[in-house]
Design a protein around this motif. Structure first.
Motif, mmCIF file in Angstrom:
data_model
loop_
_atom_site.group_PDB
_atom_site.id
_atom_site.type_symbol
_atom_site.label_atom_id
_atom_site.label_comp_id
_atom_site.label_asym_id
_atom_site.label_seq_id
_atom_site.Cartn_x
_atom_site.Cartn_y
_atom_site.Cartn_z
ATOM 1 N N LEU A 648 0.820 -1.214 0.000
ATOM 2 C CA LEU A 648 0.000 0.000 0.000
ATOM 3 C C LEU A 648 0.854 1.264 0.000
ATOM 4 C CD1 LEU A 648 -3.041 -0.734 2.331
ATOM 5 C CD2 LEU A 648 -3.123 0.130 -0.008
ATOM 6 N N CYS A 649 2.042 1.178 0.564
ATOM 7 C CA CYS A 649 2.931 2.352 0.561
ATOM 8 C C CYS A 649 3.248 2.800 -0.862
ATOM 9 C CB CYS A 649 4.217 2.038 1.305
ATOM 10 S SG CYS A 649 4.016 1.900 3.095
ATOM 11 N N HIS A 650 3.262 1.858 -1.821
ATOM 12 C CA HIS A 650 3.535 2.197 -3.210
ATOM 13 C C HIS A 650 2.273 2.582 -3.977
ATOM 14 C CE1 HIS A 650 7.601 0.839 -2.672
ATOM 15 N NE2 HIS A 650 7.238 -0.407 -2.434
ATOM 16 N N LEU A 651 1.113 2.165 -3.481
ATOM 17 C CA LEU A 651 -0.137 2.421 -4.195
ATOM 18 C C LEU A 651 -0.833 3.693 -3.735
ATOM 19 C CD1 LEU A 651 -1.616 -1.209 -4.140
ATOM 20 C CD2 LEU A 651 -0.490 -0.075 -6.068
ATOM 21 N N SER A 652 -0.778 3.953 -2.469
ATOM 22 C CA SER A 652 -1.560 5.026 -1.877
ATOM 23 C C SER A 652 -0.678 6.171 -1.407
ATOM 24 C CB SER A 652 -2.361 4.482 -0.681
ATOM 25 O OG SER A 652 -2.893 5.537 0.080
ATOM 26 N N ALA A 653 -1.185 7.380 -1.591
ATOM 27 C CA ALA A 653 -0.466 8.569 -1.119
ATOM 28 C C ALA A 653 -0.774 8.866 0.341
ATOM 29 C CB ALA A 653 -0.842 9.773 -1.976
ATOM 30 N N ALA A 654 -1.656 8.085 0.968
ATOM 31 C CA ALA A 654 -2.019 8.310 2.366
ATOM 32 C C ALA A 654 -0.823 8.051 3.276
ATOM 33 C CB ALA A 654 -3.177 7.398 2.764
ATOM 34 N N GLN A 655 -0.786 8.763 4.404
ATOM 35 C CA GLN A 655 0.344 8.661 5.319
ATOM 36 C C GLN A 655 0.289 7.391 6.164
ATOM 37 O OE1 GLN A 655 2.971 10.871 5.438
ATOM 38 N NE2 GLN A 655 1.992 11.666 3.576
ATOM 39 N N ASP A 656 -0.878 7.071 6.701
ATOM 40 C CA ASP A 656 -1.015 5.931 7.619
ATOM 41 C C ASP A 656 -1.374 4.689 6.802
ATOM 42 O OD1 ASP A 656 -1.422 4.162 9.630
ATOM 43 O OD2 ASP A 656 -2.800 5.417 10.783
ATOM 44 N N GLN A 657 -0.427 3.766 6.669
ATOM 45 C CA GLN A 657 -0.649 2.586 5.841
ATOM 46 C C GLN A 657 -0.795 1.308 6.664
ATOM 47 O OE1 GLN A 657 -1.287 2.999 2.872
ATOM 48 N NE2 GLN A 657 -0.288 4.852 2.142
ATOM 49 N N ALA A 658 -1.028 1.415 7.956
ATOM 50 C CA ALA A 658 -1.177 0.220 8.788
ATOM 51 C C ALA A 658 -2.391 -0.588 8.347
ATOM 52 C CB ALA A 658 -1.310 0.610 10.255
ATOM 53 N N VAL A 659 -2.272 -1.908 8.356
ATOM 54 C CA VAL A 659 -3.349 -2.800 7.918
ATOM 55 C C VAL A 659 -3.615 -3.819 9.024
ATOM 56 C CG1 VAL A 659 -4.041 -4.572 6.272
ATOM 57 C CG2 VAL A 659 -2.802 -2.539 5.475
ATOM 58 N N VAL A 660 -4.854 -3.930 9.386
ATOM 59 C CA VAL A 660 -5.292 -4.910 10.382
ATOM 60 C C VAL A 660 -6.160 -5.935 9.668
ATOM 61 C CG1 VAL A 660 -6.709 -5.288 12.433
ATOM 62 C CG2 VAL A 660 -5.141 -3.340 12.331
ATOM 63 N N MET A 661 -5.950 -7.213 9.963
ATOM 64 C CA MET A 661 -6.701 -8.267 9.296
ATOM 65 C C MET A 661 -7.254 -9.249 10.317
ATOM 66 S SD MET A 661 -4.212 -8.961 6.005
ATOM 67 C CE MET A 661 -5.417 -10.038 5.231
ATOM 68 N N SER A 662 -8.345 -9.898 9.901
ATOM 69 C CA SER A 662 -8.970 -10.894 10.780
ATOM 70 C C SER A 662 -9.555 -12.006 9.916
ATOM 71 C CB SER A 662 -10.087 -10.244 11.604
ATOM 72 O OG SER A 662 -10.747 -11.209 12.397
ATOM 73 N N ARG A 663 -9.470 -13.238 10.425
ATOM 74 C CA ARG A 663 -10.029 -14.371 9.707
ATOM 75 C C ARG A 663 -11.459 -14.603 10.181
ATOM 76 N NH1 ARG A 663 -8.337 -16.349 5.119
ATOM 77 N NH2 ARG A 663 -6.182 -16.500 5.896
ATOM 78 N N ALA A 671 -10.172 -7.118 5.993
ATOM 79 C CA ALA A 671 -9.011 -6.215 6.006
ATOM 80 C C ALA A 671 -9.472 -4.797 6.305
ATOM 81 C CB ALA A 671 -8.275 -6.258 4.666
ATOM 82 N N LEU A 672 -8.733 -4.106 7.174
ATOM 83 C CA LEU A 672 -9.098 -2.761 7.600
ATOM 84 C C LEU A 672 -7.859 -1.872 7.639
ATOM 85 C CD1 LEU A 672 -10.238 -5.017 9.994
ATOM 86 C CD2 LEU A 672 -11.917 -3.172 10.181
ATOM 87 N N ARG A 673 -8.099 -0.556 7.597
ATOM 88 C CA ARG A 673 -7.010 0.420 7.727
ATOM 89 C C ARG A 673 -7.351 1.417 8.841
ATOM 90 N NH1 ARG A 673 -5.787 2.819 1.881
ATOM 91 N NH2 ARG A 673 -4.000 3.697 2.985
ATOM 92 N N PRO A 674 -7.372 0.957 10.079
ATOM 93 C CA PRO A 674 -7.688 1.876 11.169
ATOM 94 C C PRO A 674 -6.514 2.807 11.458
ATOM 95 C CG PRO A 674 -7.131 -0.270 12.039
ATOM 96 C CD PRO A 674 -7.145 -0.418 10.548
ATOM 97 N N PRO A 675 -6.778 4.069 11.696
ATOM 98 C CA PRO A 675 -5.675 5.006 11.981
ATOM 99 C C PRO A 675 -5.079 4.755 13.357
ATOM 100 C CG PRO A 675 -7.797 6.094 12.242
ATOM 101 C CD PRO A 675 -8.100 4.731 11.695
ATOM 102 N N GLY A 676 -3.789 5.059 13.452
ATOM 103 C CA GLY A 676 -3.125 5.004 14.748
ATOM 104 C C GLY A 676 -2.899 3.627 15.293
#
Length: 857
Positions: A648-663, A671-676
């Motif tokens: 995502l760092c290469h795809l998106s210009a957004a600063q916060d690229q953290a990814v949270v996932m759950s099965r 897949a989620l992108r919660p801030p902080g």
């Protein structure tokens, strides 16, 4: 320089000297050439008939691992600038090497100085703008010519052959040309070693005598003499058994397909639509969409209308020799050798259109050289109209001066009805009855096999050719493989496994340099290296056998006098290179360029996507990552959230690229992108809690990390491109004229588009998105209001451009719309708010660069 480099430098300089000596005969103003000039700063001097220096050249080679920097280039330029002849003569630093970043700045400074903008050059030189050095360096340039000595001499032989008296056979002509160039090469070498400057000078009579050609161009070979013969020959160049392509202009928001059906159900391009304006033209389209076929049909139909279109292959272009390329285009139609002088004369004819096919598929150095050569005539609007054709719209647009707005067209995919018609014809040609129902069933099967590529004319025609096969392949890679096997079976060729692998290795190396072609000497050298790699792997292979087999089945062919080796279609080079990567015969390059998308997609189709491929493509070809994600079937392991975030760092210009996932319980992943937060796996309850605060995406069970990353990127883009609910007034507001309203709407839309591009483009790839969006200005003619049965509307003729020029019919009758302009109403243009119009244009551009309808909510 080392001993080898010294020899290479001497040979390269002598080959360039041969070309300049031959070129002298094409220029009636020149009288002689001197090798090893009177000052060490000059290697080749071209002098006028009265002995005045006209043009000076310093020739330098550079090892592939090294580049030219600012210090070395400025040292040469400063040395030239203080010479007495610098005040009136032009100067050229000619090299086969690459420019480093600082060297490129020097090249750009010289290009700007040639246009009278000396600020950048003043900054580099540290001198005042009134310094005499600018007079000299305003006529200086840096030219990169990466071709080797053999390729340069082959070009010299072609030019000499065009000037030689007629020979009995082409073989005799080639032999005479080769011997003539050899004589000139040897004598030029002898002249270069003479210590007396006057004895190093060769006049045009001596050069002509050595070559055995006339010292002045024959009247019968001048452009005015062959113009009508060319037209007649071009009229007869009828394309047989081709799928007629279609094009559309991108200057209009609702582009009309520029095609018409001829009597009898045929389909043809309307020449007036593509050549209706007066400036340069860009025609872009993905591989296999019919670009080359389109320009050949364009040439024939233009000739039928009495208009001259000359088509040339960019692969044959040598830097600084556009006249020779044009002469090649004349020769291909006339079937007789035309000297460079004739091509140069045709280039100065404003009624001529020169189409350069494959302009975006040549190496970067070659593109830059062509860009430099086109700068002056295109900026001034002098001479032949230029049409650039290729895959990459951004690369094509960058080759033209920024001061002009080209007409921009794109290739249109085959529509379903057209595919049904072609299936009917193909089935009938095979001697089988074909009802419309049967044809539709055939097309349905082909569409299922090709998927999104069904509208590609090349792939569709290949698939139809395989209809009789018992096992019709599925997917593009399988289609290419099956088609090559069919070619081999029909030609009786054997050993195709080794041929495919060897060609794949060669094309992978060529693609790493941004091209799919090689001169005959380089081709055999690269094929020899590939053969050695096969032998090392235990596969017996022979260079001559591999080359002969590839030619026998048609996988490779030769182009032009110098026999440049090219694939039967450039997409086969992509497939073969992709297959070499997939099999492990050739590693991926460290960097990818715009022309590498297809080989990576074909490789992924054959072997899937791994971590290295995903990282490479998202970094260098982020828009291609969307299609690549469909081949990513890697399981989502413990490190998947971190892998997705890194992509995502290469795809998106957004600063916060953290990814949270759950099965999830059903096996799918959320897949989620919660801030902080930090990238990690969490339990289902925590995931649902986070989903209330941010965007979330539920992924299929088979989706890999790249598929997750592109899905999250898509969600971000949909948010950024969401169109506002507010409506724009359909008519000018109180106290505002129609012109003011449309100017204001256009300016605000352009501002919104640029802001959206900054937000939506992957880091470092805004230029590609901007080029796909197209020009943001508007040329429009607003007519008088008209009353219809429902309401009053105001007609507008318009096209997008880089600037804004909007007039009313009654104000400026000298501003008529061109043939490729769109027709709409003022109310329609003002109906959508600027933000909505901008969002729609950016959305369409992203889908054009990724996959169709990808951003549909």
């Amino acid at each position: 320089m080392s001993g080898v480099d010294t020899v290479r430098g001497i040979a390269y300089q002598q080959a360039q000297g041969v070309l300049e000596a031959i070129g002298l005969l094409d220029d009636p103003a020149l009288g002689s050439v001197r090798v090893e000039g009177t000052d060490d700063a000059v290697d080749i001097e071209l002098l006028t008939r009265d002995g005045t220096l006209h043009h000076a050249i310093q020739v330098k080679v550079r090892a592939p691992d090294y580049t030219w920097g600012e210090a070395a280039l400025l040292a040469v330029l400063k040395r030239w600038a203080v010479l007495p002849d610098a005040a009136h003569a032009s100067f050229e630093f000619l090299t086969d090497g690459r420019l480093g970043p600082s060297g490129r700045r020097v090249q750009q400074a010289l290009e700007a100085a040639a246009e009278g903008r000396t600020g950048l050059l003043a900054e580099l030189l540290g001198a005042g703008v009134d310094d005499p050095v600018y007079i000299a360096l305003g006529k200086a340039r840096i030219r990169q010519d990466p071709y080797n000595t053999s390729a340069l001499l082959a070009r010299a032989e072609r030019q000499v052959a065009a000037m030689l008296p007629s020979a009995r056979t082409e073989e005799d002509l080639r032999e005479q040309a080769t011997k003539a160039v050899d004589r000139l090469f040897r004598v030029l070498f002898d002249f270069a070693s003479n210590p007396e400057p006057q004895l190093r000078e060769m006049d045009r009579q001596l050069i002509a005598g050595l070559l055995g050609v006339p010292a002045e161009q024959s009247p019968a070979q001048r452009w005015a003499a062959i113009r009508e013969r060319y037209l007649e020959a071009a009229r007869s160049c009828i394309q047989q058994e081709v799928i007629t392509p279609a094009v559309a202009g991108i200057q209009m928001r609702d582009p009309s397909i520029l095609r018409q059906y001829a009597s009898g159900g045929g389909q043809k391009l309307r020449v007036g639509e593509l050549l209706g304006g007066s400036g340069p033209v860009v025609l872009a389209g993905r591989t296999g969409t019919g670009k080359s076929t389109a320009v050949q049909i364009l040439r024939q139909q233009a000739a039928a209308d009495g208009r001259i279109v000359i088509t040339a292959h960019a692969e044959s272009y040598l830097p600084g020799r556009l006249g020779a390329l044009t002469a090649d285009g004349l020769t291909a139609v006339l079937q007789e050798a035309c000297p460079t002088a004739t091509g140069t004369q045709a280039l100065s004819d404003s009624t001529v259109t020169l189409v350069i096919d494959g302009a975006a598929e040549v190496a970067e150095l070659t593109r830059r050289a062509l860009q430099e050569e086109l700068l002056a005539p295109v900026s001034a609007g002098h001479g032949a109209r230029i049409v650039l054709v290729g895959r990459d719209m951004a690369a094509l647009r960058a080759m033209l001066p920024s001061s002009v707005t080209p007409e921009i067209f794109r290739m249109v995919p085959l529509e379903h009805g057209r595919r049904v018609e072609l299936a009917e014809r193909a089935t009938a040609a095979a001697g089988r009855s074909c009802t419309p129902h049967t044809a539709r069933a055939v097309v349905a099967a082909l569409d299922k096999m090709l998927g999104d590529a069904a509208g590609n004319p090349l792939l569709f025609s290949m698939a139809m050719a395989l209809l009789d096969e018992q096992n019709v392949p599925r997917g593009r890679a399988g289609l290419y493989r099956a088609f090559i096997e069919q070619l081999a079976a029909r030609s009786g060729a054997t050993g195709m496994s080794a041929v495919r692998t060897a060609l794949g290795i060669v094309y992978a190396h060529l693609l790493n340099g941004g091209r799919r072609y090689a001169d005959v000497y380089e081709w055999h050298h690269m094929l020899s290296q590939a053969t050695s790699a096969l032998r090392s792997a235990g596969l017996p292979a022979d260079v001559s056998t591999l080359d002969e087999t590839a030619r026998r089945c048609g996988l490779i062919t030769s182009l032009g006098w110098d026999q440049t080796v090219v694939p039967m279609h450039d997409s086969f080079a992509d497939y073969l290179a992709g297959a070499a990567h997939a099999s492990g015969a050739e590693p991926f390059p460290p960097r990818l360029s715009a022309g590498d998308d297809q080989r990576m997609l074909l490789c992924a189709e054959m072997r899937g996507v791994d971590e290295a491929m995903a990282a490479l493509v998202t970094r260098d070809l982020p828009f291609t990552a969307v299609a690549l994600a469909g081949h990513d079937r890697r399981p989502l392991g413990l490190e998947a959230p971190h892998h997705v975030a890194s992509l995502l760092c290469h795809l998106s210009a957004a600063q916060d690229q953290a990814v949270v996932m759950s099965r999830l319980k059903d096996g799918r992943a959320l897949a989620l992108r919660p801030p902080g937060t930090e990238s990690a796996w969490v339990d289902e309850a925590r995931a649902f809690e986070l989903a209330q605060t941010c965007q979330a995406a539920v992924m299929d069970k088979e989706a890999g990390p790249l598929a997750v990353a592109t899905r999250l990127w898509r969600q971000e883009l949909l948010t950024r491109l969401r169109q506002p609910a507010a409506l724009s007034p359909r008519r000018p507001s109180s106290g505002q004229t129609a012109v003011e309203a449309l100017v204001g709407h256009t300016e605000q839309t352009a501002l919104e588009v640029n802001q959206l591009i900054d937000l939506a483009a992957p880091p470092g790839h805004a230029a590609a998105l901007k080029a796909q969006v197209g020009p943001l200005g508007l040329h429009a003619v607003i007519g008088r209001p008209e009353q219809d049965s429902l309401s009053v509307h105001t007609p507008v003729d318009y096209r997008h451009s880089d600037g804004i020029v909007i007039v009313e019919t009654c104000d400026d009758p000298s501003f008529p719309p061109g043939e490729s302009w769109g027709c709409t109403t003022l109310e329609h243009l003002l109906d959508s708010p600027p933000r909505s119009t901008a969002a729609q244009r950016v959305r369409e551009a992203i889908e054009a660069l990724t996959t169709s309808s990808w951003l549909n909510p």
